[in-house]
Scaffold this active site. Structure first.
Site, PDB file in Angstrom:
ATOM      1  N   HIS A   1      -6.900  -4.977   2.669  1.00  0.00           N
ATOM      2  CA  HIS A   1      -7.669  -4.618   1.465  1.00  0.00           C
ATOM      3  C   HIS A   1      -9.159  -4.823   1.700  1.00  0.00           C
ATOM      4  O   HIS A   1      -9.560  -5.839   2.297  1.00  0.00           O
ATOM      5  CB  HIS A   1      -7.237  -5.479   0.279  1.00  0.00           C
TER       6      HIS A   1
ATOM      7  N   GLU B   1      -5.680   3.793  -2.747  1.00  0.00           N
ATOM      8  CA  GLU B   1      -4.684   3.201  -1.856  1.00  0.00           C
ATOM      9  C   GLU B   1      -4.568   3.920  -0.518  1.00  0.00           C
ATOM     10  O   GLU B   1      -4.589   5.160  -0.455  1.00  0.00           O
ATOM     11  CB  GLU B   1      -3.303   3.207  -2.524  1.00  0.00           C
TER      12      GLU B   1
END
Ligand SMILES: N[C@H](CCC[C@H](N)C(=O)O)C(=O)O
Length: 275
Positions: A156, A205
């Site tokens: 992330h 994402e």
């Protein structure tokens, strides 16, 4: 199924066997030609007897991920609804190890995503410069952005923005997702601080694009904010698809817990051509 609008096709590979290839995953996830979902989740027997299930996660582009927080909560609901278990405390094998899922009497499902990983070689992330107050400089198309970089079992990058409504998710998101500093690509979170216990978040994402919610992304953003002293240990994360709750003590080796809604929407049979 979905968790706050992050939607999944969940496949029981305990009572049936399928040898799914990436082309099959892409077909299932295709919203025009297939069924349509952000991720395909596989429910399989454990490889170790002390565990309850094995959990594999595939993005809509066919790539495999090591973590999916919303998916894990839907997984726990699925195995109980399909009577694959009666247990409320589940140990589930993922690509990175095992994760604990708990189903409360009131139906709320908590997922333990484990301790966050900041070691850049494990994210993996190759920073241009050293970390300063939990952030790195990342040059994207000639501009330098400050990002948090961590793994929740999947990679992330977290950017802090004044307003998620105005955040350049569709333009900057894909540029960071495939940035060469992230050799396995990365999920990109855009976080707006609302208070010491609340953030707004949008996530581009890896392998999908912007989703309505991202469980591991909610954890990554909350952890990044807590680590920078901007958030307390319990954070409500407002995403376009709904609200998730993240708790983390702030101690690097402590686990991150994720709670939020799950829904079962449809059940059916899919015909897979031999790919
Ligand atoms: N796109 C992610 C996997 C799904 C994560 C998200 N749906 C969640 O709830 O954590 C990745 O490639 O790492």
């Amino acid at each position: 199924m979905h968790g706050a609008g992050n939607d999944f096709v969940v496949i029981d590979l305990i009572s049936q066997f399928l040898n799914l290839k990436p082309a099959h995953i892409r077909f299932i996830a295709d919203r025009q030609r297939g069924i349509g979902c952000d991720q395909v989740l596989l429910v399989e027997p454990p490889t170790q007897p002390e565990n309850d299930f094995r959990y594999r996660i595939y993005n809509a582009d066919g790539s495999e991920s090591g973590q999916c927080g919303n998916g894990a909560r839907c997984f726990a609901r699925f195995v109980r609804e399909k009577s694959l278990t009666w247990k409320r405390e589940l140990q589930v094998e993922t690509r990175n190890g095992t994760m604990a899922l708990t189903v409360a009497q009131d139906g709320r499902i908590n997922a333990n995503l484990g301790a966050p990983i900041f070691d850049t070689t494990q994210i993996p992330f190759q920073p241009e410069d050293s970390e300063d107050n939990a952030e790195y400089g990342l040059t994207v198309a000639g501009n330098t952005h400050r990002i948090g970089a961590l793994s929740m079992g999947n990679p992330h990058a977290v950017l802090t923005v004044d307003s998620v409504a105005d955040a350049p998710v569709s333009t900057l998101g894909p540029l960071i997702e495939s940035h060469p500093a992230f050799p396995e690509r990365v999920n990109v979170g855009f976080m707006e601080l609302v208070s010491k216990n609340e953030i707004r978040l949008r996530v581009f994402e890896r392998g999908v694009g912007e989703t309505e919610a991202c469980g591991s992304g909610a954890c990554a953003a909350a952890v990044h904010g807590i680590r920078r002293g901007l958030l307390d240990n319990a954070v409500t994360v407002h995403l376009p698809g709904g609200k998730l709750s993240v708790t983390w003590s702030g101690a690097d080796n402590d686990d991150v817990w994720l709670a939020g809604p799950t829904a079962s929407v449809f059940e059916g049979v899919v015909k897979l051509r031999e790919g």
